[in-house]
Design a protein around this motif. Sequence first.
Motif, short mmCIF file in Angstrom:
data_model
loop_
_atom_site.label_atom_id
_atom_site.label_comp_id
_atom_site.label_asym_id
_atom_site.label_seq_id
_atom_site.Cartn_x
_atom_site.Cartn_y
_atom_site.Cartn_z
N GLU B 11 0.84 -1.20 0.00
CA GLU B 11 0.00 0.00 0.00
C GLU B 11 0.88 1.26 0.00
O GLU B 11 0.63 2.19 -0.76
N ASP B 12 1.91 1.26 0.84
CA ASP B 12 2.79 2.43 0.91
C ASP B 12 3.50 2.68 -0.42
O ASP B 12 3.68 3.83 -0.83
N ILE B 14 2.39 1.78 -3.44
CA ILE B 14 1.39 2.28 -4.39
C ILE B 14 1.19 3.78 -4.20
O ILE B 14 1.18 4.56 -5.15
N ASP B 126 -7.38 6.86 0.35
CA ASP B 126 -7.12 5.62 1.06
C ASP B 126 -7.07 4.48 0.05
O ASP B 126 -7.83 4.46 -0.91
N THR B 127 -6.16 3.55 0.27
CA THR B 127 -6.06 2.38 -0.59
C THR B 127 -6.22 1.13 0.26
O THR B 127 -5.53 0.99 1.27
N THR B 128 -7.15 0.27 -0.12
CA THR B 128 -7.35 -0.98 0.61
C THR B 128 -7.43 -2.11 -0.40
O THR B 128 -7.60 -1.87 -1.60
N ARG B 129 -7.32 -3.33 0.08
CA ARG B 129 -7.56 -4.44 -0.81
C ARG B 129 -9.00 -4.92 -0.60
O ARG B 129 -9.64 -4.58 0.40
#
Lengths: 333, 333
Positions: B11-12, B14, B126-129
């Motif tokens: 995530e970091d 990306i 925010d980025t999540t899977r």
Amino acid sequence: MTQHLSQHLSEDEIIAQCFAPLAGPEGMGLRDDAAVLVPPPGHDIVMTQDALVAGVHFFPDDDPRDIARKALRVNLSDIAAKGADPLGFLLALSLPDNLSSDFVVAFAKGLGEDARSFACPLFGGDTTRTSGPLTIAITLIGAVPHGNLVARFGARAGDRLYVTGTIGDAALGLDVRAGKAAWLRKVDAFAQDFLLDRYLRPQPCLALRRAVRAEANGSMDVSDGLVGDLAKMMRVSNTTAHVTLADIPLSDAASQAIAQSPDLFERAITGGDDYEILASVPDHRAAMFEAEAKTAGVRITCIGHVLTGTEAPRFFDAEGNMREFAHGSFSHF
Amino acid sequence: MTQHLSQHLSEDEIIAQCFAPLAGPEGMGLRDDAAVLVPPPGHDIVMTQDALVAGVHFFPDDDPRDIARKALRVNLSDIAAKGADPLGFLLALSLPDNLSSDFVVAFAKGLGEDARSFACPLFGGDTTRTSGPLTIAITLIGAVPHGNLVARFGARAGDRLYVTGTIGDAALGLDVRAGKAAWLRKVDAFAQDFLLDRYLRPQPCLALRRAVRAEANGSMDVSDGLVGDLAKMMRVSNTTAHVTLADIPLSDAASQAIAQSPDLFERAITGGDDYEILASVPDHRAAMFEAEAKTAGVRITCIGHVLTGTEAPRFFDAEGNMREFAHGSFSHF
């Protein structure tokens, strides 16, 4: 009989029945796609956005009211850590086809309770369906007196590092929620309930926001584990830190669990979902910060200090030995 | 070889590699969870949020650059319809585990191109899977001179109803994208390409925003079909409308398709994804609105007028007969 969403409520009905009652004047009764906010004079607008996905950030069978509260509170926690006041929020909700309308009604009820108690009304948002898990993206809008936002990258060498509340309860509460860990057999029901509550219903530390903006150089909310989040804060501040492990505040419940299973300590300080504030406060303002926290009724603990350097923060045990942690930070990836 | 996301970028990574270059000063290089905006003096803050879900709002195998552009543009369209100026956006991205890092890189590239060309930088997000489909929730932040937001519910009896551009192209373009409809065999490749482009790459009508805020009583963007969106606008304005079907502007490509298959006309005016503006303008300001639109280079067409009453809007054909439509509005539910 439980009705499935697609058989029951259209998008317009969901908005009108469930969410319009949560809207503040900025949301204009959700009769428009947009919301409008008159900025508080002399203030900057602060924005943060956190998304929660079923199966990643919560259990799909958690109480829908708790899911809603958590989605709002993790964002309120971010705003509090910036020293900002919450004004309202936008909600992008992706609803699985097989979700019951009862679920949506309960979700909106929990969200509405928190919107009222935190004086943080719904501004607007969007509702869509999805073939995947329930996904909740909240954008929190807040305000801070002009120029007073406390950034994550503001820590300076010489600062003291403080955390609010206690660390690691939610990480252990996740074990309680999953119900399978061996250590659960060794800990009493009261402690388990406390840890579970901390996992399911985080309490954003809004009471400290004025003290943070008055006294702190840098601040962030601890959501992905204290060890990893501290490392992030030091990295973006171009500083490093020394932390005394024995000073990290633990709840009685977490202490009880760790006494039974000492390996849980590492989980407590690297696991996620604390939603406490990590603040970096200059030495000469520390006494003031402590006094303001006391007035605000917020427990704060000094766990270490910020140093010049770009290496990773160092953690020392009671004997002065350095400890390293395999999982520096909780990552959803 | 295509690398899967989880094997490749955290995530970091990306955020740092793909999205930080898109950040404006408000996003502080995405080194913080929050963004801070100094509100333009004398302006209100306008906020809108639209989420796009793979398989619902776009095809999972659409060009990732187009998916990103569409996600931003549908929100820019909302802001334009309010008469507001875009300032920036927040992005909540839920990424499927099996998504390639190439996809994310291309997505960020497309988003960055639009962020630059619309002068609308990334503020944060925010980025999540997710175990489900790619989900993109964008919150668009804009500004409008204090008190000048043009609401959906502002239409008044006596107003003229205008639409920008042409209607129905994207609804027919969706057929082109799916590639199965019988009518495709009767329409030339140039027309099909035009319709497909209108579906994949909507053009938010930002050029008209100043005219909208100067002259319109009410305004919305047409995203869920003209017939249904007009009905919504009249309902929340406590008014009704008469529309002359022959006046609804069609592109040459849509006209060609409809000439071959007349039943497509209903699809054109009830299908979604137009992202044109529907504005309700008082009679005495109509000449000014038309002049300003001409100056802005935006085609506008008067399609009817607003009347007192609460019944559904009425649509009349060339012979003066009333026509009804089975699918008043496109609903994703």
